[in-house]
Structure formats: structure tokens, C-alpha cells
Design a protein around this motif. Structure first.
Motif, PDB file in Angstrom:
ATOM      1  N   LYS A 190       0.834  -1.197   0.000  1.00 14.07           N
ATOM      2  CA  LYS A 190       0.000   0.000   0.000  1.00 14.07           C
ATOM      3  C   LYS A 190       0.872   1.252   0.000  1.00 14.07           C
ATOM      4  N   ILE A 191       0.614   2.132  -0.975  1.00 15.28           N
ATOM      5  CA  ILE A 191       1.390   3.357  -1.130  1.00 15.28           C
ATOM      6  C   ILE A 191       0.476   4.563  -0.961  1.00 15.28           C
ATOM      7  N   LEU A 192       0.911   5.518  -0.136  1.00 15.16           N
ATOM      8  CA  LEU A 192       0.159   6.756   0.092  1.00 15.16           C
ATOM      9  C   LEU A 192       0.859   7.907  -0.626  1.00 15.16           C
ATOM     10  N   LEU A 193       0.136   8.604  -1.498  1.00 13.96           N
ATOM     11  CA  LEU A 193       0.658   9.758  -2.235  1.00 13.96           C
ATOM     12  C   LEU A 193       0.105  11.030  -1.606  1.00 13.96           C
ATOM     13  N   VAL A 194       1.007  11.976  -1.291  1.00  8.75           N
ATOM     14  CA  VAL A 194       0.577  13.210  -0.627  1.00  8.75           C
ATOM     15  C   VAL A 194       1.068  14.413  -1.421  1.00  8.75           C
ATOM     16  N   ASP A 195       0.122  15.244  -1.877  1.00  6.21           N
ATOM     17  CA  ASP A 195       0.476  16.464  -2.611  1.00  6.21           C
ATOM     18  C   ASP A 195      -0.737  17.389  -2.595  1.00  6.21           C
ATOM     19  N   ASP A 196      -0.503  18.693  -2.458  1.00  8.53           N
ATOM     20  CA  ASP A 196      -1.620  19.627  -2.399  1.00  8.53           C
ATOM     21  C   ASP A 196      -2.149  19.995  -3.783  1.00  8.53           C
ATOM     22  N   GLU A 197      -1.448  19.556  -4.834  1.00 10.01           N
ATOM     23  CA  GLU A 197      -1.919  19.815  -6.198  1.00 10.01           C
ATOM     24  C   GLU A 197      -2.623  18.569  -6.739  1.00 10.01           C
ATOM     25  N   GLU A 198      -3.921  18.689  -6.994  1.00 12.66           N
ATOM     26  CA  GLU A 198      -4.717  17.544  -7.436  1.00 12.66           C
ATOM     27  C   GLU A 198      -4.241  17.000  -8.775  1.00 12.66           C
ATOM     28  N   GLN A 199      -3.764  17.883  -9.653  1.00 16.08           N
ATOM     29  CA  GLN A 199      -3.285  17.437 -10.956  1.00 16.08           C
ATOM     30  C   GLN A 199      -2.067  16.521 -10.810  1.00 16.08           C
ATOM     31  N   ILE A 200      -1.211  16.847  -9.852  1.00 15.37           N
ATOM     32  CA  ILE A 200      -0.041  16.005  -9.574  1.00 15.37           C
ATOM     33  C   ILE A 200      -0.487  14.637  -9.085  1.00 15.37           C
ATOM     34  N   LEU A 201      -1.458  14.616  -8.196  1.00 16.06           N
ATOM     35  CA  LEU A 201      -1.964  13.342  -7.672  1.00 16.06           C
ATOM     36  C   LEU A 201      -2.576  12.493  -8.789  1.00 16.06           C
ATOM     37  N   LYS A 202      -3.311  13.134  -9.695  1.00 13.41           N
ATOM     38  CA  LYS A 202      -3.898  12.387 -10.815  1.00 13.41           C
ATOM     39  C   LYS A 202      -2.805  11.789 -11.696  1.00 13.41           C
ATOM     40  N   SER A 203      -1.758  12.575 -11.948  1.00 17.38           N
ATOM     41  CA  SER A 203      -0.644  12.097 -12.774  1.00 17.38           C
ATOM     42  C   SER A 203       0.067  10.931 -12.108  1.00 17.38           C
ATOM     43  N   LEU A 204       0.252  11.050 -10.804  1.00 19.53           N
ATOM     44  CA  LEU A 204       0.931   9.979 -10.066  1.00 19.53           C
ATOM     45  C   LEU A 204       0.096   8.699 -10.054  1.00 19.53           C
ATOM     46  N   LYS A 205      -1.200   8.840  -9.870  1.00 17.73           N
ATOM     47  CA  LYS A 205      -2.074   7.664  -9.864  1.00 17.73           C
ATOM     48  C   LYS A 205      -1.987   6.912 -11.190  1.00 17.73           C
ATOM     49  N   ARG A 206      -1.864   7.651 -12.296  1.00 18.30           N
ATOM     50  CA  ARG A 206      -1.753   7.010 -13.608  1.00 18.30           C
ATOM     51  C   ARG A 206      -0.459   6.186 -13.721  1.00 18.30           C
ATOM     52  N   VAL A 207       0.591   6.642 -13.036  1.00 25.37           N
ATOM     53  CA  VAL A 207       1.864   5.914 -13.051  1.00 25.37           C
ATOM     54  C   VAL A 207       1.678   4.498 -12.512  1.00 25.37           C
ATOM     55  N   PHE A 208       0.799   4.365 -11.533  1.00 22.54           N
ATOM     56  CA  PHE A 208       0.643   3.082 -10.840  1.00 22.54           C
ATOM     57  C   PHE A 208      -0.520   2.232 -11.359  1.00 22.54           C
ATOM     58  N   LEU A 209      -1.160   2.665 -12.446  1.00 19.94           N
ATOM     59  CA  LEU A 209      -2.343   1.954 -12.944  1.00 19.94           C
ATOM     60  C   LEU A 209      -2.068   0.486 -13.240  1.00 19.94           C
ATOM     61  N   LYS A 210      -0.915   0.186 -13.858  1.00 18.82           N
ATOM     62  CA  LYS A 210      -0.606  -1.186 -14.244  1.00 18.82           C
ATOM     63  C   LYS A 210       0.320  -1.875 -13.233  1.00 18.82           C
ATOM     64  N   SER A 211       0.552  -1.244 -12.106  1.00 22.71           N
ATOM     65  CA  SER A 211       1.438  -1.829 -11.093  1.00 22.71           C
ATOM     66  C   SER A 211       0.636  -2.694 -10.135  1.00 22.71           C
TER      67      SER A 211
END
Length: 392
Positions: free
Chosen positions: A4-25
Motif C-alpha cells: 500500500k502506497i500513500l501519495l501526498v500532494d496539495d496539487e490535485e493534478q499532480i496526484l492524478k498524474s501519479l495515480k496514472r503511473v501506478f495503474l498497471k502496477s
């Protein structure tokens, strides 16, 4: 079970981009838009790894990481940020608030690879065999109060005089610092502790003090006492060769958080030797007879090697990831899962040549591919090492 990985950032666009990185992981991803939300989520979920930004409103990344380290020490901490204050970044890593600092914008493949490698290293350090061996050992080395006070003084950025006054209370630390400064390699002749501190810098002082301050009650026979001393000499020589390779062949300074890596390289051997003298005497006898390296025998006898013990201890003490990784993998520096192959390769060569200079009576091996990786000619390196260190 998925990590389980927790991503923390105040910019929602950054969080969306990061989530896409892990889609196939194969990771389960959680997100938080600020530090407080992250801490609330940590109370509910057993998070394995947190990746946070530094610049955030109300609770910044430093404050969040301090809270996670204090309340959830088992959570692996990484930073992903555009923050560029080099001094603050160094303090972040040196104080073990984060295992790794990744700059924005990031490379998706590299980020995934680094996370995988961090998890793999953590798996080695918490494996069943490792924990069984650590539990079997009667006594693990600990720090005396001088080292702890020194760390606090350095963090408070006090003047050198206060640091000198503290260190003077421990002759072993003073002797170690002066020995390094007055070594043939550095060739600085001084009996002044203040001058020595100024010359080698506070990071080196801190790491030297770490090694010198480790308390150990040893009850070894004469032969093993001599071998114990040989391991200590090997540590000093390894550190000198690391510095030589970086300055004379890589033409840069050794990473500040790893500047005394050689001094810490033998911690695992010393732990095994002092806790299990009879067993380790047997390891030495086999290595001498068959002319093979000690770590090959250690694995069969103890279930773990000295470098794995070293990695465990350095991680337990909260030392930087780069240093832990390089020491843990210094016998296989070009292994795919090693992130900082340069540092691991340098310690690999330094460890080998220090053993040769001290005439280790067991077979030590060098990976010839390391010379090509570092773009160093073997014969030139050997000539320089023997020229620089022949007076030792």
C-alpha cells in the motif's frame, strides 16, 4: 498481499498524474491532499510506503515526515518534490526523514523502478533469516551519549568550539579523528582537534564519532582480537581508498551522506565476530583453507552475511538509504536492483584493495566489470593506490 502506497500532494493534478503511473502496477494506491489528511489515513490503513511533496500549506512535507517517522516508523518514506534547497535536502536525507528524494518532473519508469528497489532492500533487511540471526545475537552495538549529543549540536548549527569541547570527553573519538587526518593519504599533520574538524568537515566527524562511539564488550582470544583489529584497519583503509577513487578518478567529492562509508563497512563482521567467536573462527578457518571470501562462508553458517548485518544495523540506526544500499550490495554492486551503482562499485573496489594491502589471508574477489562501469583502468588505479597508501 499488495503493498500500500500513500501519495501526498496539495496539487490535485499532480496526484492524478501519479495515480496514472501506478495503474498497471501491483500496488494499492491511496491519496491525501495535505499532511493532516495523510496522518488521518495512516491511522486507518497499514501503509507500506509514503511519497510526499515538501511545499504544502499548514503542514509541510518536513513536518509530515517527522510525524510519520515518530508515529509510524515502519512506513518507508520518500519525497517527490520540486524543492531545490540543497542544504535542506541534505538534512532531510542525513536525518533519515526520507529514504530517497526524487525531483519533479519525474520519470515514470524510473520512479516505479526505484520504489521496487526500495521495497526489495527492505525485504532483505526484514527477512526471516535476518530477524532470526539478529534475535540469536546476544548483544548488538549501541551508541554512547557523546554521539547522540554530537548529532544534536550539529543539527543546532553551534560553533566548532562547542563541538570540540564535547568530543574531548571521549578519547576514542578524538584519536579516531586525528588518526584519519594525520594518515598518509590525507597527509595533514596536526594535533589540533579543532583544525582536524575544520579540515574534514562535520559530516565526516559525525560518522567517525558514530563508529568510535559504538560500545562493545569484547572477550576474544588473542588470535580473534588481532583479526578484530585487522577488520578495524581495513575499515579505515577502505574509507581512504573510497575518497581516492572519487577525487582522483571520478573527479568529484564523495556524496556527503556517504563520506565515511568505509568506516562503517565492517560493522557486520565485527558484530558476528564478537557475538559468535567460535563460529566465526570456524568461518575464518574454512576461508583460509579453501581461499574463498568470508561472506561466502558466513551465509552457510549464520544464514546471513556480514554485509546484510551491516545493512540491518545502519538502517536500524537511521542512516541514509544510499549508504545502507551500497554497503548491503557492495559485493554485487552492478546487480539490477541497486539504485546507486556508482557508490556501491566504489566501495566494492575500495574493500577489495584494502584487503589486498593488508594481506587478508582468505580469497577476496573483484568484479572486473566494475572498472568498465566506472571508466577506470585497473592498472592505473592499482598504481595510484599503492603509490598513495604505501606509507600506511
Amino acid at each position: 498481499m499488495k503493498k500500500k502506497i500513500l501519495l501526498v500532494d496539495d496539487e490535485e493534478q499532480i496526484l492524478k498524474s501519479l495515480k496514472r503511473v501506478f495503474l498497471k502496477s501491483d500496488y494499492e494506491i491511496f491519496i491525501a491532499v495535505d499532511g493532516m489528511s495523510a496522518l488521518e489515513l495512516l491511522e486507518k490503513e497499514k501503509i507500506d510506503l509514503i511519497i510526499t511533496d515538501i511545499r504544502m500549506p499548514e503542514m509541510d512535507g518536513f513536518q509530515l515526515l517527522e510525524a510519520v517517522k515518530r508515529n509510524y516508523p515502519e512506513v518507508i518514506r520518500l519525497v517527490l518534490s520540486g524543492f531545490t534547497d540543497e542544504k535542506k535536502i541534505f538534512q532531510l536525507i542525513q536525518n533519515n526523514l526520507a529514504k530517497m528524494y526524487v525531483r519533479k518532473p519525474w520519470n515514470n519508469d524510473e520512479l516505479l523502478k526505484n520504489i521496487h528497489q526500495v521495497f526489495e532492500l527492505n525485504h532483505i533487511l526484514t527477512s526471516h533469516e535476518m530477524l532470526k540471526t539478529i534475535k540469536y545475537l546476544e548483544e548488538l552495538p549501541t551508541f554512547n551519549s557523546i554521539y547522540t549529543k554530537l548529532c544534536n549540536l550539529i543539527d543546532e548549527e553551534v560553533n566548532i568550539r562547542e563541538i570540540e569541547e564535547l568530543l574531548m570527553k571521549d578519547p576514542a573519538i578524538v584519536a579516531s579523528i586525528l588518526r584519519l587526518v594525520n594518515s598518509a593519504f590525507l597527509n595533514i599533520k596536526t594535533a589540533s582537534l579543532k583544525k582536524a574538524i575544520t579540515y574534514i568537515g562535520l559530516t565526516n566527524v559525525k560518522n567517525i564519532a558514530l563508529v568510535a562511539s559504538i560500545s562493545y564488550k569484547s572477550n576474544l582470544n588473542i588470535r580473534l582480537s588481532k583479526i578484530n583489529e585487522l577488520f578495524s584497519k581495513h575499515s579505515l583503509l577502505t574509507n581512504q581508498i573510497c575518497s581516492l577513487i572519487y577525487s582522483k578518478f571520478l573527479f568529484k567529492e564523495i556524496p556527503p551522506d556517504s563520506s565515511c562509508i568505509g568506516l562503517l563497512n565492517e560493522i557486520g563482521r565485527i558484530v558476528l565476530l564478537n557475538n559468535c567467536p567460535k563460529e566465526y573462527e570456524g568461518v575464518i578457518a574454512i576461508a583460509e583453507k579453501d581461499q574463498i571470501s568470508l561472506h561466502e562462508i558466513e551465509k552457510g553458517v549464520f544464514g546471513v552475511t556480514h554485509q546484510e548485518i551491516s545493512g540491518y544495523l545502519l538502517n536500524w540506526w537511521g542512516l541514509p538509504y544510499n549508504l545502507v544500499e551500497a554497503i548491503l550490495f557492495h559485493h554485487v554492486p552492478l546487480k539490477e536492483n541497486v539504485i546507486n551503482k556508482e557508490l556501491a562499485s566504489v566501495i566494492h573496489l575500495a574493500d577489495y584493495y584494502a584487503a589486498k594491502l593488508l594481506n587478508f589471508p582468505w580469497g577476496e574477489k573483484v568484479n572486473l566489470e566494475v572498472f568498465d562501469f566506472l571508466n577506470i583502468k585497473r592498472e592505473v588505479l592499482e598504481e595510484r593506490i599503492y603509490k598513495e597508501l604505501q606509507r600506511e
